[in-house]
Design an enzyme around this catalytic site. Structure first.
Site, short mmCIF file in Angstrom:
data_model
loop_
_atom_site.label_atom_id
_atom_site.label_comp_id
_atom_site.label_asym_id
_atom_site.label_seq_id
_atom_site.Cartn_x
_atom_site.Cartn_y
_atom_site.Cartn_z
N VAL A 97 0.88 -1.17 0.00
CA VAL A 97 0.00 0.00 0.00
C VAL A 97 0.92 1.22 0.00
O VAL A 97 1.87 1.27 0.79
CB VAL A 97 -0.93 0.02 1.25
CG1 VAL A 97 -1.74 1.31 1.31
CG2 VAL A 97 -1.84 -1.20 1.24
N TYR A 141 1.65 -9.95 10.33
CA TYR A 141 1.16 -11.30 10.02
C TYR A 141 0.97 -12.15 11.27
O TYR A 141 0.00 -12.89 11.38
CB TYR A 141 2.13 -11.99 9.06
CG TYR A 141 2.15 -11.38 7.68
CD1 TYR A 141 3.32 -10.85 7.14
CD2 TYR A 141 0.99 -11.30 6.92
CE1 TYR A 141 3.33 -10.28 5.88
CE2 TYR A 141 1.00 -10.73 5.65
CZ TYR A 141 2.17 -10.23 5.14
OH TYR A 141 2.19 -9.66 3.90
#
Lengths: 174, 172
Positions: A97, A141
């Site tokens: 992003v 994560y």
């Protein structure tokens, strides 16, 4: 900034996909290593047999000062792999992003979409690699349940490059 | 003894492929982890969109294995994609039955895969090896393999199904 849209990439997105691939590579100080072209991306992703899939994140035009249409500001590239013990897996290859659009949950939404895709296509797991120095990504994560298989199972990634492949494929019989 | 052929796997090979997958898993002491079925292997490998490809090594009937098999080795691979260079060939499983090793079958399989990679315009072949598996590491390094985990610090991660479900159903 809470108005963004996630959608499946289309052929018209190929220039933006390449731009974001290069931006991520630049962040890793490897921009000159990107030799892939828009033509490759188009053939490989939107032909009869796609070798990869992409989702893109775009924001509406009024949030960009110098453009008429919506702008692509993030993407994830993935494909399906196969585990001989359990079957299909979703493999997350690239995920980025643009810096100025982080912190709004776009990354989380992308991962949510990918998780949904994995479940819908009957994948047992999502796999991906992370550089051991990338603490921010590792934490992102791990917060979502990711386990380090290199640590738990001792796996190391190897490659045999084209020159060695050519040597092997044309070499004498052993 | 070097009388064998290598060929593309066909639907009829699915039970042999599963047998060899289980044999390799047994070697890694993980046989009960193989939950894949012949039906899934058939659908996933020989449907409209194959999720994997296989080559098998076959010996003549009069050279069959001690337990009566003629398909005595296999390699499973698929195509992956590197966003910097494009298509790659990914070697997922690679196994030759113990009694048939030492005859160059493994080398020939790897040569076949290398040809496939070059022919399909792949830039590289990737695969993972367990860090303790010295014979395999040496086998690959002799053929030009480099350890990307070592050189570039890559670690393999997994998010399993129950966590995927959690993520996909979580409200913002």
């Amino acid at each position: 900034m809470d108005r963004f849209k996630l959608r499946k990439a289309e052929p018209k997105d190929v220039p933006d996909i390449l731009r974001l691939i290069k931006e991520l590579a630049k962040y890793e100080e490897m921009e000159d290593q990107v030799i892939l072209t828009e033509k490759d991306l188009l053939e490989d992703g939107f032909g009869d047999h796609p070798f990869y899939h992409c989702v893109v994140a775009e924001v509406p035009s009024e949030q960009q000062s110098n453009n008429n249409g919506p702008v692509v500001i993030g993407f994830a590239m993935y494909y399906f792999t196969y585990d001989p013990w359990i079957g299909k897996l979703l493999y997350l290859e690239d995920f980025f992003v643009m810096k100025e659009y982080r912190g709004f949950g776009i990354g989380s939404e992308i991962l949510k979409l990918l998780s949904h895709t994995a479940v819908k296509t009957r994948c047992s797991s999502m796999h991906f690699i992370v550089a051991e120095g990338n603490q921010a990504s590792i934490e992102f994560y791990k917060r979502r349940g990711a386990a380090d298989l290199s640590l738990e199972e001792g796996w190391r990634l190897f490659k045999i490059d084209k020159s060695s492949l050519l040597k092997m494929s044309s070499g004498p019989e052993e | 003894m070097a009388n064998f052929i290598l060929r593309k796997a066909e639907p009829k090979d699915v039970s042999d492929i599963l047998r060899l997958i289980k044999e390799l898993a047994k070697f890694e002491e993980m046989e009960e982890q193989v939950i894949l079925t012949e039906k899934e292997l058939l659908e996933d490998g020989f449907g409209d969109h194959p999720f994997y490809h296989c080559v098998v090594a076959e010996v003549p009937e009069d050279h069959q294995s001690s337990d009566g098999y003629t398909v005595i080795g296999f390699a499973m691979y698929y195509f992956t994609y590197d966003p910097w260079i494009g298509k790659l060939l990914y070697l997922e499983d690679f196994y030759v039955m113990k009694e048939f090793r030492g005859s160059g079958i493994g080398s020939d399989i790897l040569k076949h895969l290398s040809e496939t990679a070059v022919k399909t315009r792949c830039s590289s072949m990737h695969f993972i090896v367990a860090e303790w598996n010295k014979p395999s590491i040496e086998f690959y390094k002799r053929r030009g393999a480099s350890d990307l985990s070592d050189e570039e610090g890559w670690r393999l991660y997994a998010i399993e199904k129950d966590d995927l479900l959690k993520i996909s159903t979580k409200k913002r």
